[in-house]
Enzyme design. Structure first.
Site, PDB file in Angstrom:
ATOM      1  N   LYS A 187      -3.497   5.301  10.332  1.00 22.65           N
ATOM      2  CA  LYS A 187      -4.464   4.859  11.331  1.00 22.65           C
ATOM      3  C   LYS A 187      -4.759   3.388  11.058  1.00 22.65           C
ATOM      4  O   LYS A 187      -5.537   3.042  10.196  1.00 22.65           O
ATOM      5  CB  LYS A 187      -5.779   5.642  11.264  1.00 22.65           C
ATOM      6  CG  LYS A 187      -6.600   5.407  12.538  1.00 22.65           C
ATOM      7  CD  LYS A 187      -8.096   5.461  12.326  1.00 22.65           C
ATOM      8  CE  LYS A 187      -8.696   4.220  11.771  1.00 22.65           C
ATOM      9  NZ  LYS A 187      -8.590   3.001  12.607  1.00 22.65           N
ATOM     10  N   PRO A 188      -4.089   2.500  11.811  1.00 19.42           N
ATOM     11  CA  PRO A 188      -4.356   1.074  11.617  1.00 19.42           C
ATOM     12  C   PRO A 188      -5.712   0.728  12.231  1.00 19.42           C
ATOM     13  O   PRO A 188      -6.274   1.520  12.993  1.00 19.42           O
ATOM     14  CB  PRO A 188      -3.230   0.394  12.394  1.00 19.42           C
ATOM     15  CG  PRO A 188      -2.833   1.376  13.443  1.00 19.42           C
ATOM     16  CD  PRO A 188      -3.127   2.750  12.897  1.00 19.42           C
ATOM     17  N   GLU A 262      -9.363   1.259  -1.755  1.00 20.66           N
ATOM     18  CA  GLU A 262      -9.351  -0.166  -2.100  1.00 20.66           C
ATOM     19  C   GLU A 262     -10.454  -0.782  -1.256  1.00 20.66           C
ATOM     20  O   GLU A 262     -10.294  -0.959  -0.055  1.00 20.66           O
ATOM     21  CB  GLU A 262      -7.958  -0.726  -1.797  1.00 20.66           C
ATOM     22  CG  GLU A 262      -7.628  -1.919  -2.603  1.00 20.66           C
ATOM     23  CD  GLU A 262      -7.937  -3.169  -1.844  1.00 20.66           C
ATOM     24  OE1 GLU A 262      -9.073  -3.685  -2.030  1.00 20.66           O
ATOM     25  OE2 GLU A 262      -7.096  -3.620  -1.059  1.00 20.66           O
ATOM     26  N   CYS A 296     -10.200  -9.238   0.561  1.00 18.68           N
ATOM     27  CA  CYS A 296     -11.118  -8.644  -0.425  1.00 18.68           C
ATOM     28  C   CYS A 296     -10.952  -9.272  -1.803  1.00 18.68           C
ATOM     29  O   CYS A 296     -11.777  -9.049  -2.685  1.00 18.68           O
ATOM     30  CB  CYS A 296     -10.944  -7.135  -0.466  1.00 18.68           C
ATOM     31  SG  CYS A 296      -9.234  -6.663  -0.522  1.00 18.68           S
ATOM     32  N   GLU A 393     -20.092  -9.720  -0.018  1.00 22.94           N
ATOM     33  CA  GLU A 393     -18.864 -10.398   0.398  1.00 22.94           C
ATOM     34  C   GLU A 393     -19.102 -11.116   1.730  1.00 22.94           C
ATOM     35  O   GLU A 393     -19.405 -10.461   2.732  1.00 22.94           O
ATOM     36  CB  GLU A 393     -17.829  -9.300   0.625  1.00 22.94           C
ATOM     37  CG  GLU A 393     -16.502  -9.571   0.065  1.00 22.94           C
ATOM     38  CD  GLU A 393     -15.557  -8.392   0.266  1.00 22.94           C
ATOM     39  OE1 GLU A 393     -15.937  -7.364   0.831  1.00 22.94           O
ATOM     40  OE2 GLU A 393     -14.421  -8.547  -0.148  1.00 22.94           O
TER      41      GLU A 393
END
Ligand code: ADP
Length: 493
Positions: A187-188, A262, A296, A393
């Protein structure tokens, strides 16, 4: 219009696929719904893709399950050859795939083609690793027995990937999964599905059998829930936000699936007084501004020792000022747009918070005059640990500089976060480089180097940055189960 011209060319090359792939068939959403894929540099519609949900996902899971037996029973050499052919096709279409990445994701074309090389390298590497899934023979403790360890594929894998590397985040999951004999439902991200679909088209052309690799996209929670609920899906592998990763980990508990995650980082980049200034500027620039700060492993905090702080701030700002911003298809551009409006608003709110708490804008600090989602490459000085910029982030082209006095203080600032993906240090003192590397609670450390990702090394985080490793020989373990076999009654005299 540029987008139209490019999509027409990609279409005639057979690489503009705008349907999902289920059991080897290109498929629309069952209710006919679609979503638009936009070019972030211009706002133009690149294509419409199906908005799929649970039903399509369940069919994709069934196809992957049906294909598992025959795929996992191929010899390692056969699977390896299929992957190698896929790799060759990815490389021979690197220009077109790079164009697709720039069209839907925005990164400069040169960087996009770099991603194709990087993404394809996982397929090449794991084509080779397919032949090295060695088991073990354990010395037996009783004379009439033999003890063996077999490695076998986990089964059907659900792979959920983000938009910042539309190709590489897929290949580094699918490469090892297929090499081990697993089949996958990918699933992109809905923001960047076209590269995934083009890669899937090339996988079919490479002779990878129908059902081994399926692609669905659309309603992310519905697709995610279908993958989680199915007892046929034995593993979820995910790259994306920490919040979604936690949900998936929780959801995987229902059927006790394996998970690899990740997740987000908050990378420190520590520059010591004894660093080589040029090396530190070049390395931290690359670590911070790659993909306009949208990775990331991007340096999220530049933690600079007081003796070199002013010199570094000046040289670094000068280098940042030279970064050319613009449409990724324009010559010389090294900073593309951010992925969407909410990404820009997040950057703006972080910068505003820092300014309101006393940080100083040394360069940039606002939207770029090009409009859309372009943001000026920015350097902010005197950032403190209470500012959001240093805690979360930013995922954009903003470099916050923090000041420190001692090595202990730098380590403490660096480790004072729930994240633990990448860290960077710049020093010419070899003892210090070892000491600090060992003290950093991170999965990856770059010493005097800002670009450290490669298919041959293990990539992954500690703490809340994730579980498991991708790439390298260790990346295979994520898709393998160990089976202990005790052969009894060996009649040894
Ligand atoms: P980002 O902020 O980088 O977009 P996300 O974690 O939101 O990170 O997205 C990463 C991937 O996770 C994307 O493919 C997205 O569609 C998917 N995703 C988002 N929410 C869910 C969910 N509830 N279940 C499954 N996948 C999800």
């Amino acid at each position: 219009m540029k987008t139209e011209g490019l999509t027409a060319r990609l279409n005639s090359a057979g690489l503009l696929r705008t349907q999902g792939l289920i059991g080897g068939k290109w498929t629309d959403a069952y209710d006919g719904k679609t979503i638009q894929v936009l070019n972030p540099a211009t706002g133009e519609v690149v294509a419409d893709v199906p908005c799929m949900g649970g039903k399509e996902t369940n069919d994709a899971i069934s196809s992957a399950h049906d294909a598992f037996y025959s795929w996992s029973n191929l010899t390692c050499t056969e699977r390896s050859k299929h992957l190698r052919t896929w790799y060759n096709l990815l490389i021979s279409h690197k220009e077109e795939l790079g164009q697709l990445i720039t069209l839907e994701q925005g990164k400069p074309l040169k960087e996009a083609i770099g991603e194709v090389n990087y993404g394809a390298s996982f397929i090449e590497f794991f084509a080779e690793e397919a032949k090295r899934v060695y088991g073990d023979i354990i010395p037996a403790t009783l004379g009439d027995r033999r003890l063996l360890v077999l490695k076998q594929p986990v089964g059907v894998v659900g792979a959920i990937t983000p938009w910042n590397f539309p190709l590489a985040m897929i290949t580094r999951k699918v490469g090892p999964a297929l090499a081990c004999g697993c089949t996958v439902v990918i699933k992109p991200s809905e923001l960047t599905p076209l590269t995934a679909l083009a890669a899937a088209e090339l996988a079919l052309q490479a002779g990878i059998p129908p059902g081994v690799l399926n692609v669905v996209m659309g309603n992310a929670p519905d697709i995610g829930n279908a993958l989680l609920a199915s007892s046929q899906v034995r593993k979820i592998t995910f790259t994306g936000s920490t919040a979604v990763g936690k949900k998936l980990m929780e959801g995987a508990a229902g059927t006790v699936k394996r998970v690899s995650l990740e997740l987000g980082g908050n990378a420190p980049c520590i520059i010591f007084d004894d660093a080589d200034l040029d090396v530190a500027v070049k390395g931290s620039l690359a670590a911070k501004f790659r993909n306009s700060g949208q990775t990331c492993v991007c340096a999220n905090r530049l933690i600079v020792q007081e003796g070199i702080y002013d010199k570094f701030a000046e040289a670094f700002s000068k280098a940042v000022q030279n970064l050319q911003v613009g449409d990724g298809f324009s010559e010389g551009v090294v900073q593309g747009p951010l992925i969407n409006e909410s990404a820009v608003q997040k950057v703006e709110s972080f910068v505003q918070d820092a300014i309101s708490k006393g940080a100083k804008v040394l360069l940039g600090g606002k939207r770029h005059s090009l409009g859309m989602t372009f943001y000026e490459p920015t350097v902010i000085g005197d950032v403190k640990s209470e500012m959001i910029l240093s805690r979360e982030e930013v995922f954009g082209p903003v470099a916050p500089l923090m000041r420190f006095k001692t090595e202990e203080e730098a380590i403490s600032i660096a480790n004072n976060t729930n994240a633990g993906l990448a860290a960077y240090i710049f020093t010419n003192n070899i003892q210090r480089s070892w000491r600090v590397t060992e003290a950093l609670e991170y999965g990856l450390v770059g010493v005097n180097e800002g670009l450290i990702s490669t298919e041959v090394a293990p990539f992954g985080g500690v703490k809340q940055s994730g579980i498991g490793r991708e790439g390298s020989k260790y990346g295979m373990d994520e898709y393998l189960e160990l089976k202990y076999v005790c052969l009894g009654d060996m009649n040894r005299k």
